[in-house]
Design a protein around this motif. Structure first.
Motif, PDB file in Angstrom:
ATOM      1  N   PRO A 155      57.200  33.221 -38.331  1.00  0.00           N
ATOM      2  CA  PRO A 155      58.371  32.631 -38.994  1.00  0.00           C
ATOM      3  C   PRO A 155      58.996  33.618 -39.972  1.00  0.00           C
ATOM      4  CG  PRO A 155      56.472  31.160 -39.061  1.00  0.00           C
ATOM      5  CD  PRO A 155      55.974  32.477 -38.585  1.00  0.00           C
ATOM      6  N   ASN A 156      60.275  33.432 -40.249  1.00  0.00           N
ATOM      7  CA  ASN A 156      60.990  34.277 -41.208  1.00  0.00           C
ATOM      8  C   ASN A 156      60.704  33.779 -42.617  1.00  0.00           C
ATOM      9  OD1 ASN A 156      62.691  35.892 -42.628  1.00  0.00           O
ATOM     10  ND2 ASN A 156      64.505  35.460 -41.390  1.00  0.00           N
ATOM     11  N   TRP A 157      59.541  34.249 -43.160  1.00  0.00           N
ATOM     12  CA  TRP A 157      59.130  33.789 -44.488  1.00  0.00           C
ATOM     13  C   TRP A 157      60.016  34.378 -45.581  1.00  0.00           C
ATOM     14  CZ3 TRP A 157      56.274  29.740 -44.429  1.00  0.00           C
ATOM     15  CH2 TRP A 157      55.350  29.529 -43.395  1.00  0.00           C
ATOM     16  N   THR A 158      60.687  35.504 -45.316  1.00  0.00           N
ATOM     17  CA  THR A 158      61.513  36.113 -46.350  1.00  0.00           C
ATOM     18  C   THR A 158      62.656  35.189 -46.763  1.00  0.00           C
ATOM     19  OG1 THR A 158      61.010  38.305 -45.468  1.00  0.00           O
ATOM     20  CG2 THR A 158      62.919  38.127 -46.914  1.00  0.00           C
ATOM     21  N   ALA A 159      63.369  34.633 -45.778  1.00  0.00           N
ATOM     22  CA  ALA A 159      64.476  33.721 -46.100  1.00  0.00           C
ATOM     23  C   ALA A 159      63.980  32.466 -46.798  1.00  0.00           C
ATOM     24  CB  ALA A 159      65.227  33.358 -44.810  1.00  0.00           C
ATOM     25  N   ALA A 160      62.823  31.944 -46.351  1.00  0.00           N
ATOM     26  CA  ALA A 160      62.279  30.741 -46.978  1.00  0.00           C
ATOM     27  C   ALA A 160      61.898  30.991 -48.433  1.00  0.00           C
ATOM     28  CB  ALA A 160      61.062  30.254 -46.188  1.00  0.00           C
ATOM     29  N   MET A 161      61.326  32.173 -48.716  1.00  0.00           N
ATOM     30  CA  MET A 161      60.921  32.502 -50.076  1.00  0.00           C
ATOM     31  C   MET A 161      62.126  32.639 -50.986  1.00  0.00           C
ATOM     32  SD  MET A 161      58.111  32.895 -51.712  1.00  0.00           S
ATOM     33  CE  MET A 161      57.594  33.480 -53.337  1.00  0.00           C
ATOM     34  N   VAL A 162      63.194  33.302 -50.490  1.00  0.00           N
ATOM     35  CA  VAL A 162      64.404  33.467 -51.294  1.00  0.00           C
ATOM     36  C   VAL A 162      65.029  32.106 -51.609  1.00  0.00           C
ATOM     37  CG1 VAL A 162      66.760  34.383 -51.270  1.00  0.00           C
ATOM     38  CG2 VAL A 162      64.861  35.791 -50.460  1.00  0.00           C
ATOM     39  N   ALA A 163      65.069  31.202 -50.607  1.00  0.00           N
ATOM     40  CA  ALA A 163      65.641  29.874 -50.834  1.00  0.00           C
ATOM     41  C   ALA A 163      64.846  29.100 -51.878  1.00  0.00           C
ATOM     42  CB  ALA A 163      65.684  29.110 -49.514  1.00  0.00           C
ATOM     43  N   ALA A 164      63.487  29.229 -51.817  1.00  0.00           N
ATOM     44  CA  ALA A 164      62.652  28.517 -52.794  1.00  0.00           C
ATOM     45  C   ALA A 164      62.892  29.026 -54.200  1.00  0.00           C
ATOM     46  CB  ALA A 164      61.177  28.667 -52.408  1.00  0.00           C
ATOM     47  N   ILE A 165      63.031  30.353 -54.366  1.00  0.00           N
ATOM     48  CA  ILE A 165      63.272  30.925 -55.692  1.00  0.00           C
ATOM     49  C   ILE A 165      64.608  30.464 -56.243  1.00  0.00           C
ATOM     50  CG2 ILE A 165      63.672  33.098 -56.923  1.00  0.00           C
ATOM     51  CD1 ILE A 165      61.652  34.403 -55.055  1.00  0.00           C
ATOM     52  N   VAL A 166      65.653  30.454 -55.393  1.00  0.00           N
ATOM     53  CA  VAL A 166      66.969  29.988 -55.838  1.00  0.00           C
ATOM     54  C   VAL A 166      66.911  28.529 -56.287  1.00  0.00           C
ATOM     55  CG1 VAL A 166      69.330  29.504 -55.053  1.00  0.00           C
ATOM     56  CG2 VAL A 166      68.219  31.661 -54.426  1.00  0.00           C
ATOM     57  N   ALA A 167      66.176  27.691 -55.538  1.00  0.00           N
ATOM     58  CA  ALA A 167      66.075  26.274 -55.897  1.00  0.00           C
ATOM     59  C   ALA A 167      65.381  26.096 -57.245  1.00  0.00           C
ATOM     60  CB  ALA A 167      65.313  25.521 -54.799  1.00  0.00           C
ATOM     61  N   VAL A 168      64.288  26.846 -57.482  1.00  0.00           N
ATOM     62  CA  VAL A 168      63.558  26.735 -58.753  1.00  0.00           C
ATOM     63  C   VAL A 168      64.434  27.175 -59.921  1.00  0.00           C
ATOM     64  CG1 VAL A 168      61.621  27.662 -60.061  1.00  0.00           C
ATOM     65  CG2 VAL A 168      61.282  26.947 -57.699  1.00  0.00           C
ATOM     66  N   VAL A 169      65.140  28.318 -59.755  1.00  0.00           N
ATOM     67  CA  VAL A 169      66.004  28.798 -60.839  1.00  0.00           C
ATOM     68  C   VAL A 169      67.112  27.790 -61.135  1.00  0.00           C
ATOM     69  CG1 VAL A 169      67.663  30.597 -61.462  1.00  0.00           C
ATOM     70  CG2 VAL A 169      65.506  31.229 -60.394  1.00  0.00           C
ATOM     71  N   GLY A 170      67.699  27.188 -60.086  1.00  0.00           N
ATOM     72  CA  GLY A 170      68.744  26.196 -60.307  1.00  0.00           C
ATOM     73  C   GLY A 170      68.249  24.961 -61.035  1.00  0.00           C
ATOM     74  N   PHE A 171      67.023  24.511 -60.674  1.00  0.00           N
ATOM     75  CA  PHE A 171      66.476  23.332 -61.328  1.00  0.00           C
ATOM     76  C   PHE A 171      66.199  23.598 -62.803  1.00  0.00           C
ATOM     77  CE2 PHE A 171      62.730  20.815 -62.576  1.00  0.00           C
ATOM     78  CZ  PHE A 171      63.243  19.538 -62.426  1.00  0.00           C
ATOM     79  N   LEU A 178      46.695  46.752 -43.472  1.00  0.00           N
ATOM     80  CA  LEU A 178      48.102  47.154 -43.502  1.00  0.00           C
ATOM     81  C   LEU A 178      48.995  45.983 -43.880  1.00  0.00           C
ATOM     82  CD1 LEU A 178      48.397  49.311 -40.241  1.00  0.00           C
ATOM     83  CD2 LEU A 178      48.232  50.135 -42.591  1.00  0.00           C
ATOM     84  N   TYR A 179      49.999  46.244 -44.724  1.00  0.00           N
ATOM     85  CA  TYR A 179      51.117  45.338 -44.970  1.00  0.00           C
ATOM     86  C   TYR A 179      52.390  46.102 -44.605  1.00  0.00           C
ATOM     87  CZ  TYR A 179      48.499  41.688 -47.397  1.00  0.00           C
ATOM     88  OH  TYR A 179      47.655  40.657 -47.697  1.00  0.00           O
ATOM     89  N   VAL A 180      53.153  45.581 -43.665  1.00  0.00           N
ATOM     90  CA  VAL A 180      54.370  46.234 -43.209  1.00  0.00           C
ATOM     91  C   VAL A 180      55.554  45.317 -43.494  1.00  0.00           C
ATOM     92  CG1 VAL A 180      55.598  47.226 -41.262  1.00  0.00           C
ATOM     93  CG2 VAL A 180      53.125  47.480 -41.427  1.00  0.00           C
ATOM     94  N   ASN A 181      56.506  45.815 -44.279  1.00  0.00           N
ATOM     95  CA  ASN A 181      57.678  45.032 -44.689  1.00  0.00           C
ATOM     96  C   ASN A 181      57.247  43.708 -45.301  1.00  0.00           C
ATOM     97  OD1 ASN A 181      59.204  47.110 -43.592  1.00  0.00           O
ATOM     98  ND2 ASN A 181      59.379  46.115 -41.611  1.00  0.00           N
ATOM     99  N   GLY A 182      56.146  43.745 -46.068  1.00  0.00           N
ATOM    100  CA  GLY A 182      55.659  42.561 -46.762  1.00  0.00           C
ATOM    101  C   GLY A 182      54.788  41.654 -45.943  1.00  0.00           C
ATOM    102  N   LYS A 183      54.527  41.996 -44.690  1.00  0.00           N
ATOM    103  CA  LYS A 183      53.743  41.118 -43.824  1.00  0.00           C
ATOM    104  C   LYS A 183      52.398  41.763 -43.483  1.00  0.00           C
ATOM    105  CE  LYS A 183      53.879  38.526 -39.468  1.00  0.00           C
ATOM    106  NZ  LYS A 183      54.695  38.167 -38.293  1.00  0.00           N
ATOM    107  N   LYS A 184      51.332  40.991 -43.610  1.00  0.00           N
ATOM    108  CA  LYS A 184      49.993  41.490 -43.298  1.00  0.00           C
ATOM    109  C   LYS A 184      49.840  41.670 -41.789  1.00  0.00           C
ATOM    110  CE  LYS A 184      45.078  40.386 -43.951  1.00  0.00           C
ATOM    111  NZ  LYS A 184      44.127  39.378 -44.487  1.00  0.00           N
ATOM    112  N   ILE A 185      49.366  42.844 -41.397  1.00  0.00           N
ATOM    113  CA  ILE A 185      49.144  43.145 -39.978  1.00  0.00           C
ATOM    114  C   ILE A 185      47.745  42.682 -39.594  1.00  0.00           C
ATOM    115  CG2 ILE A 185      49.047  44.941 -38.223  1.00  0.00           C
ATOM    116  CD1 ILE A 185      51.825  44.396 -39.385  1.00  0.00           C
TER     117      ILE A 185
END
Length: 285
Positions: A127-143, A256-263
């Motif tokens: 899954p594209n965890w990067t987009a999900a993480m960014v959305a969660a951070i935006v929601a927390v900051v807004g709240f 290894l972690y590549v582009n933030g993802k554990k191999i």
């Protein structure tokens, strides 16, 4: 021969015969020549391995004229040159002897095609965890911002009532104000790495978690980023605009972690792995 034996324990027979009674060749083999030079220098296999960062098993194999663990002619010639310098002998005759015994000197190969020729199965996409993480951070900051704004309005109303002469009742204690502190759940270290990895670059983190390993890293132009020993518990991070090429001397101890993802890969202990990673979702090339 066990590791740590003194060089005198490995001296060749002085009468020019091997242990089975047959005469040695007039010119020693590459492995025998390296062994004799090491013994003459007063060094053990462990001394040579520590000085050159070539694994003990590979040193033993080369001295027995077994170049299979080197991973090919290019790496075998590099090991011969490194070991010869460590035992204070000229590598040129040894390389010429090796070339004679193995069909001539290999043709030079550019760095990038060498890595691309040895393709390894691509990592399964997740899954594209990067987009999900960014959305969660935006929601927390807004709240947090919304609750802080509402809290400021309540404080202004209270100040207005005091200015107009309103007297709080002494019979009832004031109800405690709800806390505006928002508790953010702790993220997994891999999630933090995903959020921190820039999307316009390739980022590779190499960690020696189960032991030490020699590693080599180059950028997309073939420029050396690192070439050395990574001790247990140490980490190195490499970044490039398009591609990072790796060689792992003992892939079984590496995480290894590549582009933030554990191999998640089943690298075997002692195995030499040559890998290439690019931008986006990690995919070995």
């Amino acid at each position: 021969m066990s590791i740590g034996n003194s060089p005198e324990d490995e001296r060749p027979f002085e009468d020019g015969r091997s242990s089975d009674g047959h005469e040695e060749e007039a010119r020693p083999s590459v492995g025998r020549a390296l062994q004799q030079a090491r013994i003459a220098a007063g060094l053990t296999v462990d001394d040579v391995s520590s000085a050159t960062r070539v694994r003990i098993a590979i040193v033993h194999a080369i001295e027995a004229d077994d170049f299979t663990p080197c991973g090919g002619d290019v790496y075998a010639r590099g090991h011969i040159r490194t070991l010869a310098k460590a035992v204070h002998t000229d590598p040129a005759p040894l390389l010429a002897r090796y070339d004679d015994d193995h069909g001539g000197r290999p043709a030079p190969t550019p760095a990038a095609p060498l890595f691309e020729a040895e393709r390894i199965r691509p990592e399964r996409r997740g899954p594209n965890w990067t987009a999900a993480m960014v959305a969660a951070i935006v929601a927390v900051v807004g709240f947090v911002g919304f609750t802080a704004f509402k809290g400021g309005d309540s404080d202004s109303d209270a100040a207005s009532q005091v200015t107009q002469g309103a007297t709080p009742s002494a019979s009832k204690p004031a109800a405690p104000k709800p806390s505006n502190t928002t508790v953010t759940p702790k993220s997994d270290p891999s999630d933090s790495a995903i959020a921190a990895a820039p999307q316009d670059k390739v980022t590779v983190q190499v960690s020696a978690v189960d032991g030490r390993s020699w590693i080599s890293a180059k950028d997309h132009n073939g420029r050396m980023l690192f070439d050395g020993l990574l001790k247990k518990g140490e980490s190195k991070t490499f970044q490039d605009s398009s591609k990072v090429n790796l060689i792992l001397g003992d892939a079984g101890v590496i995480q290894l972690y590549v582009n933030g993802k554990k191999i998640e890969d089943d690298f075997r202990p002692g195995a030499v792995e040559r890998l290439t990673y690019t931008k986006g979702d990690p995919e070995v090339g």
